[in-house]
Design an enzyme around this catalytic site. Sequence first.
Site, short mmCIF file in Angstrom:
data_model
loop_
_atom_site.label_atom_id
_atom_site.label_comp_id
_atom_site.label_asym_id
_atom_site.label_seq_id
_atom_site.Cartn_x
_atom_site.Cartn_y
_atom_site.Cartn_z
N LYS A 1 -0.09 88.75 61.89
CA LYS A 1 0.12 90.18 61.70
C LYS A 1 -0.65 90.70 60.49
CE LYS A 1 2.87 92.39 59.28
NZ LYS A 1 3.99 92.94 58.49
N ASP B 1 4.46 94.48 64.19
CA ASP B 1 5.53 94.31 63.21
C ASP B 1 6.86 94.57 63.90
OD1 ASP B 1 5.67 97.04 63.56
OD2 ASP B 1 5.44 97.54 61.43
#
Length: 208
Positions: free
Chosen positions: A118, A136
């Site tokens: 991420k 997220d």
Amino acid sequence: MSKFTTISLMLDELYPNAQCELNFHNPFELLIATILSAQCTDKRVNEITKRLFPKYNSAEKMATLTQEELISLIRDCGLFNSKSKNILATSKILRDSFNGQVPSTRKELENLPGVGRKTANVVLANAFHIPAFPVDTHVFRVAHRIGLSQGKTPEKVETDLCEIFPKDQWIKKHHQMIFHGRNLCKARNPLCEKCPLQVLCNYFLEGK
């Protein structure tokens, strides 16, 4: 018009100016801010980096700090022991192996301490404008609720979203889904009655 196309257009209408809300002036600042953002709000991170970056806005400068000195500057963000350790280790690697520059490939980014998929995607997308779709908690939740993915991992959700949306829209859709998760599709007490997407939302139509 497909459900996915309709959702995309509605997100465009709801959040035409959605963008990264972490404050940064260079790739290194974004990398550090993203590491700090784990289990911490962007607002809190921006408060921390406001006092951190004026003096320590490069790998070379950050690497001069001791862990105790860095902790004193980032303590407000939580997980400060592991974050400070990773930030200093990453800064030293960038200084010694990358001439102080943040690499622009996923493999090199993910080899840095404290940098997972991420975080790498956030840096690629926002610092280098390379198409990526960071997932997220907001993106994961919104994707599940409105039926864009049923993936059980962020990686699977990312794969599904990248298949649904054109590559040149990945960065924009990522930001729009974050805004939607923060403003309407909240983790607790989502504002379904105010949400224009409710007519397409599995979560709403199935009675939550």
